[in-house]
Design an enzyme around this catalytic site. Structure first.
Site, PDB file in Angstrom:
ATOM      1  N   GLY A 194       0.808  -1.215   0.000  1.00  0.00           N
ATOM      2  CA  GLY A 194       0.000   0.000   0.000  1.00  0.00           C
ATOM      3  C   GLY A 194       0.842   1.266   0.000  1.00  0.00           C
ATOM      4  O   GLY A 194       0.510   2.243  -0.678  1.00  0.00           O
ATOM      5  N   THR A 195       1.924   1.261   0.741  1.00  0.00           N
ATOM      6  CA  THR A 195       2.747   2.471   0.833  1.00  0.00           C
ATOM      7  C   THR A 195       3.333   2.823  -0.525  1.00  0.00           C
ATOM      8  O   THR A 195       3.262   3.976  -0.965  1.00  0.00           O
ATOM      9  CB  THR A 195       3.865   2.259   1.879  1.00  0.00           C
TER      10      THR A 195
ATOM     11  N   ASN B 158      -8.371   3.513   8.332  1.00  0.00           N
ATOM     12  CA  ASN B 158      -7.788   2.383   9.053  1.00  0.00           C
ATOM     13  C   ASN B 158      -7.990   2.476  10.557  1.00  0.00           C
ATOM     14  O   ASN B 158      -7.982   1.465  11.251  1.00  0.00           O
ATOM     15  CB  ASN B 158      -6.295   2.274   8.728  1.00  0.00           C
TER      16      ASN B 158
ATOM     17  N   GLN C 292      -7.818  -0.617   3.028  1.00  0.00           N
ATOM     18  CA  GLN C 292      -8.668  -1.227   4.067  1.00  0.00           C
ATOM     19  C   GLN C 292      -9.984  -1.777   3.520  1.00  0.00           C
ATOM     20  O   GLN C 292     -10.791  -2.281   4.301  1.00  0.00           O
ATOM     21  CB  GLN C 292      -8.959  -0.211   5.187  1.00  0.00           C
TER      22      GLN C 292
ATOM     23  N   SER D 271      -3.332  -3.574  -0.797  1.00  0.00           N
ATOM     24  CA  SER D 271      -2.218  -4.236  -0.119  1.00  0.00           C
ATOM     25  C   SER D 271      -2.643  -5.631   0.311  1.00  0.00           C
ATOM     26  O   SER D 271      -3.673  -5.801   0.982  1.00  0.00           O
ATOM     27  CB  SER D 271      -1.833  -3.403   1.101  1.00  0.00           C
ATOM     28  N   ALA D 272      -1.838  -6.641  -0.051  1.00  0.00           N
ATOM     29  CA  ALA D 272      -2.226  -8.038   0.178  1.00  0.00           C
ATOM     30  C   ALA D 272      -2.398  -8.402   1.651  1.00  0.00           C
ATOM     31  O   ALA D 272      -3.283  -9.179   2.009  1.00  0.00           O
ATOM     32  CB  ALA D 272      -1.176  -8.960  -0.449  1.00  0.00           C
ATOM     33  N   HIS D 273      -1.553  -7.836   2.523  1.00  0.00           N
ATOM     34  CA  HIS D 273      -1.574  -8.327   3.906  1.00  0.00           C
ATOM     35  C   HIS D 273      -2.779  -7.836   4.712  1.00  0.00           C
ATOM     36  O   HIS D 273      -2.961  -8.208   5.865  1.00  0.00           O
ATOM     37  CB  HIS D 273      -0.252  -8.022   4.625  1.00  0.00           C
TER      38      HIS D 273
ATOM     39  N   THR E 108      12.271  -6.911 -10.382  1.00  0.00           N
ATOM     40  CA  THR E 108      11.787  -8.277 -10.613  1.00  0.00           C
ATOM     41  C   THR E 108      10.498  -8.515  -9.833  1.00  0.00           C
ATOM     42  O   THR E 108      10.431  -8.215  -8.640  1.00  0.00           O
ATOM     43  CB  THR E 108      12.873  -9.286 -10.168  1.00  0.00           C
TER      44      THR E 108
ATOM     45  N   CYS F 196       3.636   7.576  18.469  1.00  0.00           N
ATOM     46  CA  CYS F 196       4.728   8.057  19.294  1.00  0.00           C
ATOM     47  C   CYS F 196       5.396   9.231  18.577  1.00  0.00           C
ATOM     48  O   CYS F 196       5.917   9.079  17.481  1.00  0.00           O
ATOM     49  CB  CYS F 196       5.730   6.931  19.510  1.00  0.00           C
TER      50      CYS F 196
END
Ligand SMILES: Cc1ncc(COP(=O)(O)O)c(C=O)c1O
Length: 383
Positions: A72-73, A152, A180, A200-202, A238, A325
């Protein structure tokens, strides 16, 4: 060992076993480089192109419009920087919202430092963008409007169709960060007027470090990664064949289960909220009624979100805070700040994001643990 309860699916999701199975041959004997001419290469190329077809089909696009990325980034960086630098001679404006993920906001700020004209539009108390303010900010100088699909932190769903219309009226392109929502909500690029979309896959049961950018055909996009002729010369590097195969396997599964799973998650989060309202006091619900299935963001009075997250962790429950943070101290997130949640209350924020394996028992156990933790930390505060 007792089973941990994982309620942090917006951070990442566990890899679906089917995705791992599909990846294994490409991590072992099917090792070819998709650019190679020989049989090993052709085998890898076939897998990548079949995956491209699946991604395109799921979002209503054409296969050549899909660029595989590292997640995603990268997709967000590529969409924003790619459009802005390509169009710089005619249009130099970027309009986005105050509640975007850092992958969009930080890219936007970097572009602003390079003298692109950045406008950031605010949101209401539910985290929804102000469409009138958006229309005021988009001009004939705007190259791109970027608005996320679901947030998110809160799950708030943005009116992307209306935003896309506003962009198009002024001749600007429209990008949505759908990290999301892809695999969770129906997203159709053509019908919605989306020119660019990040995924994003994860976030939907695929592996980490792989994703895709949809870019409508004929859109001019400056490259982010210079290198070989990969991805039709739009992204050097690649191809991550095992990652791409894992991603589409998870995407196909998520897409097939989407209707039932999103209904199940809406019911499960509604149940969690109902139990929380029954058992707990002194909290504000930051997630609106219309939200991405699975996300519930709560701000608790007179407690620190970080200590709740650590306490829940000790109880075997994984959740996130609503803070980041900043220079050594916990600062409320920019999303809650943009929504006008008072700083003190925002410090007590916890995000619960339910997913595939969660049940009512998980919701009950979490409310029980929260009850104990809230009583203890509020007692300690007054002592
Ligand atoms: C809305 C949104 N955009 C972008 C990203 C970044 O995606 P990735 O982790 O694949 O780089 C995330 C991940 O948290 C996200 O939630």
């Amino acid at each position: 060992m007792t089973r941990r309860i994982y309620l942090d699916h917006n951070a990442t999701t566990p890899l679906r076993p089917e995705a791992l199975d599909a990846m294994m041959p490409y991590l072992t004997e099917r090792h070819g480089n998709a650019s190679s001419l020989h049989a090993d290469g052709r085998e890898a190329r076939e897998a990548v192109e079949a995956a491209r077809e699946t991604v395109a089909e799921v979002i209503g696009a054409q296969p050549p419009e899909i660029i595989f990325t590292s997640g995603g980034t990268e997709s967000n960086n590529h969409a924003l920087r790619g459009v802005l630098t390509e169009h710089r001679a005619h249009r130099s404006g970027l309009v986005t919202s105050a509640v975007e993920h850092h992958a969009v906001l930080e890219t936007a700020l970097a572009l602003a430092r390079e003298r692109f004209n950045l406008r950031i539009v605010g949101v209401d108390g539910t985290g929804r963008i102000d469409l009138d303010a958006l229309a005021d900010e988009v001009s004939d100088q705007t190259a791109l409007v970027s608005l996320m699909h679901a947030n998110n932190e809160t799950g708030t769903i943005q009116p992307i169709e209306e935003a896309a219309r506003i962009a198009r009226k002024r001749g600007a392109l429209f990008h949505t960060d759908a990290v999301q929502t892809v695999g969770k909500l129906r997203v159709r690029v053509e019908a919605t007027g989306i020119d660019l979309l990040s995924m994003s896959a994860h976030k939907f049961g695929g592996p980490k470090g792989v994703g895709a950018l949809y870019a409508r055909r004929n859109i001019k996009l400056e490259r982010l990664h210079h290198g070989g002729m990969h991805e039709r010369s739009r992204r050097g590097g690649t191809e991550n064949v095992p990652g791409i195969v894992g991603m589409v396997t998870a995407l196909r599964l998520a897409h097939t289960e989407m209707a039932t799973e999103s209904e199940r998650l809406q019911a499960l989060t509604a149940y969690f909220l109902e139990q929380a309202r029954k058992e707990l006091d002194g909290f504000k619900v930051n997630s609106p009624e219309e939200r991405g299935a699975g996300t519930i963001n709560l701000s608790f009075e007179r407690v620190d979100g970080e200590s709740l997250v650590l306490g829940l962790d000790l109880a075997g429950i994984s959740v996130s805070t609503g803070s980041a943070c900043a220079s050594g101290s916990m600062e409320p997130s920019h999303v809650l700040e943009a929504m006008g949640v008072p700083k003190e209350l925002a410090r007590g924020t916890v995000r619960f994001s339910f997913g595939h394996g969660n049940t009512r028992e998980d919701a009950d156990a979490t409310v029980d643990a929260l009850k104990r933790l809230l009583e203890r930390s509020r007692r300690e505060r007054t002592e």
